[in-house]
Write a protein that holds these residues in place. Structure first.
Motif, PDB file in Angstrom:
ATOM      1  N   GLY A   1     -14.418  -0.232   2.156  1.00  0.00           N
ATOM      2  CA  GLY A   1     -12.925  -0.346   1.620  1.00  0.00           C
ATOM      3  C   GLY A   1     -11.978   0.894   2.550  1.00  0.00           C
ATOM      4  O   GLY A   1     -12.471   1.003   3.647  1.00  0.00           O
TER       5      GLY A   1
ATOM      6  N   GLY B   1       2.239   1.739  -3.499  1.00  0.00           N
ATOM      7  CA  GLY B   1       1.217   2.333  -4.434  1.00  0.00           C
ATOM      8  C   GLY B   1       0.758   3.627  -3.994  1.00  0.00           C
ATOM      9  O   GLY B   1       0.516   4.334  -5.097  1.00  0.00           O
TER      10      GLY B   1
ATOM     11  N   ARG C   1      -9.677   4.710   1.880  1.00  0.00           N
ATOM     12  CA  ARG C   1      -9.136   6.125   0.966  1.00  0.00           C
ATOM     13  C   ARG C   1      -8.023   6.594   1.605  1.00  0.00           C
ATOM     14  O   ARG C   1      -7.546   6.080   2.816  1.00  0.00           O
TER      15      ARG C   1
ATOM     16  N   VAL D   1       0.874  -1.311   0.038  1.00  0.00           N
ATOM     17  CA  VAL D   1      -0.088   0.006  -0.024  1.00  0.00           C
ATOM     18  C   VAL D   1       0.820   1.104  -0.062  1.00  0.00           C
ATOM     19  O   VAL D   1       0.560   2.302  -0.724  1.00  0.00           O
TER      20      VAL D   1
ATOM     21  N   GLN E   1      -5.303  -8.854  -5.707  1.00  0.00           N
ATOM     22  CA  GLN E   1      -4.093  -8.379  -6.248  1.00  0.00           C
ATOM     23  C   GLN E   1      -2.973  -8.923  -5.564  1.00  0.00           C
ATOM     24  O   GLN E   1      -1.977  -9.111  -6.362  1.00  0.00           O
TER      25      GLN E   1
ATOM     26  N   TYR F   1     -11.099   2.252  -2.349  1.00  0.00           N
ATOM     27  CA  TYR F   1     -10.428   1.150  -2.771  1.00  0.00           C
ATOM     28  C   TYR F   1     -11.051   0.015  -2.086  1.00  0.00           C
ATOM     29  O   TYR F   1     -11.255   0.094  -0.785  1.00  0.00           O
ATOM     30  N   SER F   2     -11.433  -1.233  -2.678  1.00  0.00           N
ATOM     31  CA  SER F   2     -11.997  -2.399  -2.081  1.00  0.00           C
ATOM     32  C   SER F   2     -10.676  -3.174  -1.373  1.00  0.00           C
ATOM     33  O   SER F   2      -9.638  -3.570  -1.996  1.00  0.00           O
TER      34      SER F   2
ATOM     35  N   THR G   1      -0.451   4.657  -7.611  1.00  0.00           N
ATOM     36  CA  THR G   1      -1.544   3.717  -8.076  1.00  0.00           C
ATOM     37  C   THR G   1      -2.621   3.994  -7.075  1.00  0.00           C
ATOM     38  O   THR G   1      -3.798   3.806  -7.504  1.00  0.00           O
ATOM     39  N   PHE G   2      -2.432   4.420  -5.666  1.00  0.00           N
ATOM     40  CA  PHE G   2      -3.521   4.711  -4.980  1.00  0.00           C
ATOM     41  C   PHE G   2      -3.663   6.178  -4.606  1.00  0.00           C
ATOM     42  O   PHE G   2      -2.724   6.829  -4.383  1.00  0.00           O
TER      43      PHE G   2
ATOM     44  N   GLN H   1     -10.427  -6.466  -3.389  1.00  0.00           N
ATOM     45  CA  GLN H   1      -9.594  -6.278  -4.721  1.00  0.00           C
ATOM     46  C   GLN H   1      -8.239  -6.197  -4.297  1.00  0.00           C
ATOM     47  O   GLN H   1      -7.445  -6.979  -4.804  1.00  0.00           O
ATOM     48  N   LEU H   2      -7.887  -5.638  -3.174  1.00  0.00           N
ATOM     49  CA  LEU H   2      -6.667  -5.502  -2.668  1.00  0.00           C
ATOM     50  C   LEU H   2      -6.010  -6.858  -2.315  1.00  0.00           C
ATOM     51  O   LEU H   2      -4.771  -7.494  -2.626  1.00  0.00           O
TER      52      LEU H   2
ATOM     53  N   GLU I   1     -10.186   8.623  -3.648  1.00  0.00           N
ATOM     54  CA  GLU I   1     -10.607   7.295  -4.145  1.00  0.00           C
ATOM     55  C   GLU I   1     -10.915   6.251  -3.161  1.00  0.00           C
ATOM     56  O   GLU I   1     -10.142   6.034  -2.350  1.00  0.00           O
TER      57      GLU I   1
END
Length: 234
Positions: free
Chosen positions: A69, A21, A71, A18, A41, A33-34, A26-27, A37-38, A31
């Motif tokens: 998620g 990212g 932020r 993280v 990944q 983020y789930s 990337t982050f 999903q993380l 936004e």
């Protein structure tokens, strides 16, 4: 026999992912983020991801949105003032210690990072510049010999990284930031602890005030925040 270093846990690997990212864009702030999903990944279960996010939330780098998620969080002016107070309290004496302790090998390592920063300036490569800036500061902190300080500053620098990138785009050039580091390195090269500490103070004050101005809202008085949270720590 020296002990074998413990491999990083899944939580630690997630924290590093993280952070990376955030560093590479990337982050981005705001936004959502789930967690799922993380986890997919990184090919880990959701438990270490949740634990990693809880730790990162404690540093102020992310906020957790329950059942949705996380932020990335941009620190506000007041939080930045608090961060800079801690950085100055730790990094100024660390610079003095670095000047007292640096060996020829240490000075060569610092020179390598300085050359890399200079090349990044010439290439207008902001990402490379920030990377070598971080490495140079880490080398100075390593010379001070306090592992707790290194971890604290790493967290604080990551928390302010996104604001710092915007100051380079709007408020000062890579050349100006690079130039602020040169007196610190000259002082370390000559073993002048007093000059190293004063040069680091000037660099952090310049950086801190720019960060505060960048983050300040309509109701924020940058000079008052600096005086209230930072000046007292000198």
């Amino acid at each position: 026999m020296p002990s074998t270093p413990r491999p990083p846990s899944l939580t630690e690997r997630t924290i590093d992912a993280v952070r990376e990212g955030i560093r590479d864009g990337t982050f981005v702030p705001g936004e959502l983020y789930s967690v799922y999903q993380l986890a997919d990944q990184l090919d880990v279960s959701r438990s270490p991801v949740r634990e990693a996010l809880l730790r990162l939330a404690e540093t102020g780098m992310v906020s957790i949105v329950r059942n949705r998620g996380f932020r990335v969080v941009l620190p506000g002016a007041r939080e930045l003032a608090e961060i800079m107070a801690v950085r100055m309290a730790l990094e100024i004496p660390a610079a003095a210690q670095a000047a007292r302790r640096a060996s020829a090998e240490d000075r060569a390592a610092l020179e390598t990072e300085r050359e890399a920063m200079q090349q990044a300036v010439q290439d207008s490569d902001e990402g490379a510049f920030l990377l070598h800036d971080q490495r140079l500061h880490a080398l100075l902190l390593n010379l001070a010999g306090n592992s707790h300080t290194i971890r604290i500053i790493e967290n604080l620098r990551d928390a302010t990284r996104l604001v710092g990138m915007s100051t380079m785009r709007k408020s000062r050039s890579l050349e100006e930031v690079y130039a602020e580091h040169l007196p610190i390195l000259t002082a370390v090269e000559h073993g002048n602890a007093t000059a190293a500490a004063e040069s680091m103070r000037k660099h952090l004050e310049s950086t801190g005030r720019l960060l505060l101005r960048e983050a300040a809202g309509e109701d924020d008085d940058v000079d008052r925040l600096w005086a209230e949270y930072v000046t007292w720590s000198r």
